[in-house]
Design a protein around this motif. Structure first.
Motif, PDB file in Angstrom:
ATOM      1  N   VAL A 200       0.842  -1.211  -0.023  1.00 37.73           N
ATOM      2  CA  VAL A 200      -0.111  -0.051   0.164  1.00 37.73           C
ATOM      3  C   VAL A 200       0.800   1.062   0.049  1.00 37.73           C
ATOM      4  O   VAL A 200       2.120   1.198   0.272  1.00 37.73           O
ATOM      5  N   ARG A 201       0.115   2.402  -0.165  1.00 34.77           N
ATOM      6  CA  ARG A 201       0.969   3.789  -0.167  1.00 34.77           C
ATOM      7  C   ARG A 201       0.520   4.587   1.112  1.00 34.77           C
ATOM      8  O   ARG A 201       0.842   5.416   1.541  1.00 34.77           O
ATOM      9  N   GLY A 202      -0.937   4.303   1.307  1.00 35.05           N
ATOM     10  CA  GLY A 202      -1.526   5.185   2.349  1.00 35.05           C
ATOM     11  C   GLY A 202      -3.019   4.381   2.357  1.00 35.05           C
ATOM     12  O   GLY A 202      -3.982   4.981   1.562  1.00 35.05           O
ATOM     13  N   THR A 203      -3.271   3.689   3.296  1.00 39.34           N
ATOM     14  CA  THR A 203      -4.802   3.204   3.572  1.00 39.34           C
ATOM     15  C   THR A 203      -4.645   2.564   4.848  1.00 39.34           C
ATOM     16  O   THR A 203      -4.037   2.670   5.474  1.00 39.34           O
ATOM     17  N   SER A 204      -6.004   2.065   5.070  1.00 43.35           N
ATOM     18  CA  SER A 204      -6.237   1.294   6.476  1.00 43.35           C
ATOM     19  C   SER A 204      -6.796  -0.003   6.188  1.00 43.35           C
ATOM     20  O   SER A 204      -7.826  -0.169   5.280  1.00 43.35           O
ATOM     21  N   PHE A 205      -6.314  -1.251   6.681  1.00 48.10           N
ATOM     22  CA  PHE A 205      -6.738  -2.516   6.453  1.00 48.10           C
ATOM     23  C   PHE A 205      -6.333  -3.374   7.699  1.00 48.10           C
ATOM     24  O   PHE A 205      -5.569  -2.748   8.755  1.00 48.10           O
ATOM     25  N   ASN A 206      -6.948  -4.597   7.727  1.00 52.13           N
ATOM     26  CA  ASN A 206      -6.571  -5.666   8.908  1.00 52.13           C
ATOM     27  C   ASN A 206      -6.206  -6.752   8.054  1.00 52.13           C
ATOM     28  O   ASN A 206      -6.354  -7.301   7.163  1.00 52.13           O
ATOM     29  N   VAL A 207      -4.964  -7.332   8.557  1.00 54.97           N
ATOM     30  CA  VAL A 207      -4.252  -8.494   8.342  1.00 54.97           C
ATOM     31  C   VAL A 207      -4.210  -9.432   9.320  1.00 54.97           C
ATOM     32  O   VAL A 207      -3.917  -9.335  10.501  1.00 54.97           O
ATOM     33  N   LYS A 208      -4.917 -10.609   8.901  1.00 59.04           N
ATOM     34  CA  LYS A 208      -4.778 -11.686  10.058  1.00 59.04           C
ATOM     35  C   LYS A 208      -3.900 -12.938   9.254  1.00 59.04           C
ATOM     36  O   LYS A 208      -4.420 -13.479   8.172  1.00 59.04           O
ATOM     37  N   ALA A 209      -3.110 -13.489  10.213  1.00 57.88           N
ATOM     38  CA  ALA A 209      -1.941 -14.344   9.813  1.00 57.88           C
ATOM     39  C   ALA A 209      -1.420 -15.093  10.979  1.00 57.88           C
ATOM     40  O   ALA A 209      -0.256 -15.035  11.158  1.00 57.88           O
ATOM     41  N   TYR A 210      -2.369 -15.723  11.671  1.00 58.41           N
ATOM     42  CA  TYR A 210      -1.887 -16.624  12.778  1.00 58.41           C
ATOM     43  C   TYR A 210      -1.385 -17.989  12.226  1.00 58.41           C
ATOM     44  O   TYR A 210      -1.784 -18.390  11.254  1.00 58.41           O
ATOM     45  N   GLU A 211      -0.196 -18.406  12.790  1.00 53.33           N
ATOM     46  CA  GLU A 211       0.309 -19.735  12.315  1.00 53.33           C
ATOM     47  C   GLU A 211      -0.558 -20.666  12.803  1.00 53.33           C
ATOM     48  O   GLU A 211      -0.544 -21.618  11.922  1.00 53.33           O
ATOM     49  N   GLU A 212      -1.450 -20.660  13.670  1.00 51.45           N
ATOM     50  CA  GLU A 212      -2.219 -21.862  13.928  1.00 51.45           C
ATOM     51  C   GLU A 212      -3.470 -21.965  13.112  1.00 51.45           C
ATOM     52  O   GLU A 212      -4.088 -22.840  13.170  1.00 51.45           O
ATOM     53  N   LEU A 213      -3.907 -20.884  12.336  1.00 53.10           N
ATOM     54  CA  LEU A 213      -4.870 -21.054  11.357  1.00 53.10           C
ATOM     55  C   LEU A 213      -4.622 -21.345   9.958  1.00 53.10           C
ATOM     56  O   LEU A 213      -3.477 -21.136   9.514  1.00 53.10           O
ATOM     57  N   SER A 214      -5.434 -22.142   9.428  1.00 52.05           N
ATOM     58  CA  SER A 214      -5.077 -22.389   8.007  1.00 52.05           C
ATOM     59  C   SER A 214      -5.219 -21.537   6.818  1.00 52.05           C
ATOM     60  O   SER A 214      -5.011 -21.786   5.836  1.00 52.05           O
ATOM     61  N   GLU A 215      -5.872 -20.291   7.098  1.00 54.71           N
ATOM     62  CA  GLU A 215      -6.294 -19.436   6.457  1.00 54.71           C
ATOM     63  C   GLU A 215      -5.521 -17.907   7.072  1.00 54.71           C
ATOM     64  O   GLU A 215      -5.433 -17.836   7.988  1.00 54.71           O
ATOM     65  N   MET A 216      -5.023 -17.230   5.962  1.00 54.76           N
ATOM     66  CA  MET A 216      -4.850 -15.781   6.233  1.00 54.76           C
ATOM     67  C   MET A 216      -5.732 -15.002   5.285  1.00 54.76           C
ATOM     68  O   MET A 216      -6.365 -15.261   4.448  1.00 54.76           O
ATOM     69  N   SER A 217      -6.009 -13.662   5.883  1.00 55.63           N
ATOM     70  CA  SER A 217      -6.964 -12.876   5.288  1.00 55.63           C
ATOM     71  C   SER A 217      -6.436 -11.244   5.495  1.00 55.63           C
ATOM     72  O   SER A 217      -5.653 -10.871   6.395  1.00 55.63           O
ATOM     73  N   ILE A 218      -6.713 -10.695   4.429  1.00 56.25           N
ATOM     74  CA  ILE A 218      -6.575  -9.082   4.278  1.00 56.25           C
ATOM     75  C   ILE A 218      -7.889  -8.386   4.056  1.00 56.25           C
ATOM     76  O   ILE A 218      -8.655  -8.740   3.003  1.00 56.25           O
ATOM     77  N   ALA A 219      -8.425  -7.563   5.006  1.00 52.57           N
ATOM     78  CA  ALA A 219      -9.654  -6.878   4.893  1.00 52.57           C
ATOM     79  C   ALA A 219      -9.426  -5.197   4.911  1.00 52.57           C
ATOM     80  O   ALA A 219      -8.772  -4.783   5.935  1.00 52.57           O
ATOM     81  N   VAL A 220      -9.957  -4.548   3.988  1.00 49.68           N
ATOM     82  CA  VAL A 220      -9.727  -3.320   3.731  1.00 49.68           C
ATOM     83  C   VAL A 220     -10.998  -2.342   4.174  1.00 49.68           C
ATOM     84  O   VAL A 220     -12.156  -2.477   4.195  1.00 49.68           O
ATOM     85  N   ARG A 221     -10.269  -1.206   4.967  1.00 49.88           N
ATOM     86  CA  ARG A 221     -11.387  -0.234   5.532  1.00 49.88           C
ATOM     87  C   ARG A 221     -11.392   0.909   4.563  1.00 49.88           C
ATOM     88  O   ARG A 221     -12.432   1.314   4.045  1.00 49.88           O
ATOM     89  N   THR A 222     -10.188   1.534   4.075  1.00 56.20           N
ATOM     90  CA  THR A 222     -10.185   2.556   3.212  1.00 56.20           C
ATOM     91  C   THR A 222      -9.009   2.548   2.437  1.00 56.20           C
ATOM     92  O   THR A 222      -7.945   2.023   2.483  1.00 56.20           O
ATOM     93  N   GLY A 223      -8.994   3.047   1.081  1.00 61.62           N
ATOM     94  CA  GLY A 223      -8.155   3.203   0.270  1.00 61.62           C
ATOM     95  C   GLY A 223      -7.761   1.704  -0.740  1.00 61.62           C
ATOM     96  O   GLY A 223      -8.835   1.489  -0.798  1.00 61.62           O
ATOM     97  N   LYS A 224      -6.828   1.631  -1.141  1.00 62.44           N
ATOM     98  CA  LYS A 224      -6.568   0.514  -2.068  1.00 62.44           C
ATOM     99  C   LYS A 224      -5.364  -0.481  -1.643  1.00 62.44           C
ATOM    100  O   LYS A 224      -4.458   0.185  -1.248  1.00 62.44           O
TER     101      LYS A 224
END
Length: 341
Positions: A200-224
């Motif tokens: 990114v260059r400037g935005t807000s978002f959530n990153v979920k990357a727990y080792e114990e989980l089988s999936e990772m996710s990125i969810a965006v609040r603002t921007g790209k």
């Protein structure tokens, strides 16, 4: 108090909490098994520390660690537990000495509230890493470029102190964090988690990357947000869009989400949308400090959809889950329950 004294105390508290959680049966199964199988004879023969440091470390163990492991002698069950824990006492001593020794050379930085500087290496082999960790609750911090973070319990974000914000801004994440990235079109902001990079260059978002989980996710609040897998672009996300990446086969799915749901953890709310059972167990542990054991892998293949308001009690959550998925639960200890059919 000198800065190195702070590092001793931090190390002592960590090892004390570890064995205290073991004693109270609140460690997860993987950590418990690793602790029980650990052998101090497997440790390196040579540790470069002075006699003074070792003496101070041993004294802190005597004063701080072992009293935490002492049973309440008036209770029969605690006396029985003392017998079971006896073989671990020498391991506690060795582990505490090593932790205190290792932490004696740590210099604690002050980049953001509660930040730490620890000698670990990233993918580029740097020894100048700042570690922002959240052990007991959500932690808020600010990076040198003005980017603000909320780091979820049991997670950490790290970055190279010398390289950050020169040509680009790179961080590494384990667990989960919300980023509100300071805008700077000249310097990319890159979050690394396993083989994914979020750019990114400037935005807000959530990153979920727990080792114990089988999936990772990125969810965006603002921007790209641009998501890459080993430098190959696999998605470009806009507000209220989410990418879920399966670790097993690298498959990707995108969906429209409500940002309020994706960021529910920051408000201490339990909201899961089509989540695996392991994420449910993780969220319960984060919110209530209670470990759930699945009897005969019950619910192992279920996808969980639940939503609770802030301050929902543990019993309320479990009663609803049991009703929805036709299971029951019972307490094993104040910090541990089992789900069964």
């Amino acid at each position: 108090m000198k800065k190195e004294d702070g590092s001793y105390w931090e190390a002592l508290e960590r090892i004390t909490r570890l064995f205290d959680r073991y004693d109270k049966y609140t460690l997860d199964e993987k950590s418990r098994e690793s602790l029980e199988k650990w052998n101090p004879e497997d440790l390196p023969e040579r540790i470069e520390v002075t006699d003074e440091i070792l003496d101070r470390g041993c004294q802190r163990i005597t004063d701080g660690v072992f009293p935490k492991l002492e049973p309440r002698k008036s209770e029969k069950v605690e006396r029985e537990r003392r017998i079971l824990l006896a073989p671990l006492y020498k391991y506690a001593a060795v582990a505490a000495v090593l932790l205190i020794t290792a932490f004696s050379v740590i210099y604690f930085g002050d980049i953001g509230k509660g930040s730490k500087k620890e000698p670990v290496a990233n993918n580029e082999g740097s020894n100048n890493m700042i570690i922002l960790s959240a052990e007991d609750g959500i932690r808020h911090a600010t990076l040198p470029d003005g980017t603000s973070l909320s780091i979820n319990k049991g997670s950490k974000v790290s970055y190279d102190e010398q390289a950050f914000n020169r040509k680009k801004r790179e961080v590494w994440i384990e667990g989960e964090a919300y980023f509100d990235v300071a805008r700077n079109p000249e310097k990319l902001f890159i979050i690394h988690n396993e083989n994914l990079q979020t750019v990114v260059r400037g935005t807000s978002f959530n990153v979920k990357a727990y080792e114990e989980l089988s999936e990772m996710s990125i969810a965006v609040r603002t921007g790209k947000v641009e998501v890459q897998e080993n430098d190959r672009i696999i998605a470009t996300l806009t507000p209220n869009r989410q990418l879920v990446y399966a670790k097993s086969d690298g498959s990707v799915r995108e969906s429209t989400i409500s940002w309020e749901d994706a960021g529910a953890w920051m408000d201490s709310r339990l909201v899961l949308q089509n989540a695996g059972i392991d994420e449910f167990l993780l969220r319960v542990r984060q919110l209530y400090d209670i470990e759930i054991i699945l009897d005969n892998d019950v619910l192992r293949n279920e996808r969980v959809v639940v939503s609770f308001e802030k301050n929902a009690g543990f019993a309320q959550v479990m009663d609803m889950v049991c009703l929805l998925y036709n299971v029951k639960y019972k307490k094993i200890s104040p910090e541990r329950v089992t789900i069964y059919r």
